[in-house]
Design an enzyme around this catalytic site. Structure first.
Site, short mmCIF file in Angstrom:
data_model
loop_
_atom_site.label_atom_id
_atom_site.label_comp_id
_atom_site.label_asym_id
_atom_site.label_seq_id
_atom_site.Cartn_x
_atom_site.Cartn_y
_atom_site.Cartn_z
N CYS A 75 0.87 -1.19 0.00
CA CYS A 75 0.00 0.00 0.00
C CYS A 75 0.90 1.23 0.00
CB CYS A 75 -0.90 0.00 1.23
SG CYS A 75 -2.00 1.44 1.33
N HIS A 161 -1.97 -4.69 -10.54
CA HIS A 161 -2.69 -3.55 -11.15
C HIS A 161 -2.95 -3.82 -12.62
CE1 HIS A 161 -2.34 -0.67 -7.78
NE2 HIS A 161 -1.27 -1.40 -7.48
N GLU A 210 -10.10 0.07 -6.40
CA GLU A 210 -9.15 -0.77 -5.70
C GLU A 210 -9.71 -2.16 -5.36
OE1 GLU A 210 -6.76 0.46 -2.51
OE2 GLU A 210 -6.69 2.58 -3.11
N CYS A 219 -4.64 6.22 -4.94
CA CYS A 219 -4.04 4.90 -4.75
C CYS A 219 -2.55 5.03 -5.07
CB CYS A 219 -4.70 3.87 -5.67
SG CYS A 219 -3.99 2.21 -5.56
N GLY A 222 -1.22 2.33 -7.25
CA GLY A 222 -1.90 2.53 -8.54
C GLY A 222 -1.25 3.64 -9.34
N1 LIG Z 1 -6.30 -2.22 -2.60
C1 LIG Z 1 -4.87 -2.56 -2.71
C2 LIG Z 1 -4.14 -2.28 -1.37
C3 LIG Z 1 -4.08 -0.79 -1.03
C4 LIG Z 1 -3.35 0.00 -2.09
C5 LIG Z 1 -3.58 1.51 -2.11
N2 LIG Z 1 -4.41 2.06 -1.09
C6 LIG Z 1 -2.25 2.27 -2.21
O1 LIG Z 1 -2.15 3.41 -1.74
O2 LIG Z 1 -1.31 1.69 -2.83
C7 LIG Z 1 -4.74 -4.05 -3.08
O3 LIG Z 1 -5.66 -4.83 -2.78
O4 LIG Z 1 -3.70 -4.41 -3.64
#
Ligand SMILES: N[C@H](CCC[C@H](N)C(=O)O)C(=O)O
Length: 277
Positions: A75, A161, A210, A219, A222
């Site tokens: 994250c 991603h 997400e 994100c 992301g």
């Molecule tokens: N939903 C993402 C985790 C949080 C990523 C996001 N909040 C960031 O800032 O990178 C996943 O399942 O891989």
């Protein structure tokens, strides 16, 4: 038991941060879902757990749980909040720390201007390691979504991603297509669905549906994945400013085999305690 927590966010991507060093914490997926619930709990996109290092070459261990209760590998916005948290809580005097995650080691650093820079590691493009089911290693690949064929780039920043270039992120079908891409059978671990609009060679606009949380205001991983994708497609050049609904991130990437560097804010909102049964 009473659980102490701190609420934080990185560009509106919000987190419950829990110190599992000075309190004993063992949360079930159901307990995570309850804490993440914006009506019956505290509310967050992800819950971050701060643990002692499990190996001598790192400072802390970092566990990440989506609002749906699932534990994930990485994250980015959370990493910036992580270093601010451990610094504000007096758990370290270092301004640059090494943090162990499920997908490897990252190095967030508190900058003098209050922003945070994170070495997010080297992106992975090999489909099997994203993971993405494909018999091709082409950068852009077709994906059947809701009866349409879209073009995506599959990138792992430790977490998976699927990045799609669109003409206008505001008009993109983020809710409808994001939900279908997230659970597409060619992404066996599910996937974060990015929708990116190229403004110019050093600026993009991004929305992300997400995995395990739905569309968030920003994100971090992301943004890293989107910059990798647009650079590989020769649509942009490093550094790239990424405009998200929650604000802006600066991402730099030197090309394949090089780490992605992300710079942005991390904000502490409030602290509290909550009864967890
Ligand atoms: N939903 C993402 C985790 C949080 C990523 C996001 N909040 C960031 O800032 O990178 C996943 O399942 O891989």
């Amino acid at each position: 038991m009473l659980l102490r927590f701190t609420k934080m966010h990185g560009l509106g991507n919000d987190f419950i941060v829990i110190d599992a060093i000075r309190q004993s914490v063992h949360l079930t997926p159901e307990q995570v879902r309850h804490l993440a619930d914006r009506h019956f709990g505290i509310g967050c996109d992800q819950l971050l757990v701060v643990e002692e290092a499990s190996r001598p070459d790192v400072d802390f261990r970092y566990r990440i749980f989506n609002a749906d209760g699932g534990e994930v590998e990485q994250c980015g916005n959370g990493a910036r909040c992580f270093v601010r948290f451990v610094h504000e809580q007096g758990l370290t005097a270092k301004r640059r720390i090494r943090v162990e995650t499920r997908s490897g080691i990252i190095a967030p650093q508190l900058e003098d201007d209050g922003l945070v820079t994170v070495d997010m590691g080297v992106p992975v493009l090999e489909p099997a390691r994203v993971p993405f089911v494909s018999d091709s290693d082409a950068i852009v690949q077709p994906l059947d979504v809701g009866g349409e064929t879209i073009a995506i780039t599959a990138v792992s920043m430790g977490n998976p991603h699927a990045v799609q270039v669109v003409a206008d992120v505001d008009a993109a079908p983020v809710a409808a297509h994001g939900a279908l891409i997230e659970r597409h059978p060619r992404f066996p671990a599910r996937v974060n669905a990015g929708f990116v609009q190229v403004v110019d060679a050093h600026r993009i606009r991004l929305r992300v549906f997400e995995r395990g949380a739905g569309e968030t205001l920003a994100c971090g991983t992301g943004a890293c994945a989107a910059v990798v994708a647009v650079i590989l497609c020769e649509l942009a050049q490093s550094p790239v400013r990424v405009e998200t609904r929650g604000g802006e991130l600066d991402i730099a990437w030197g090309g394949p085999g090089q780490p992605v560097l992300m710079t942005g804010p991390a904000v502490t909102v409030f602290a509290g305690e909550i009864a967890v049964d």
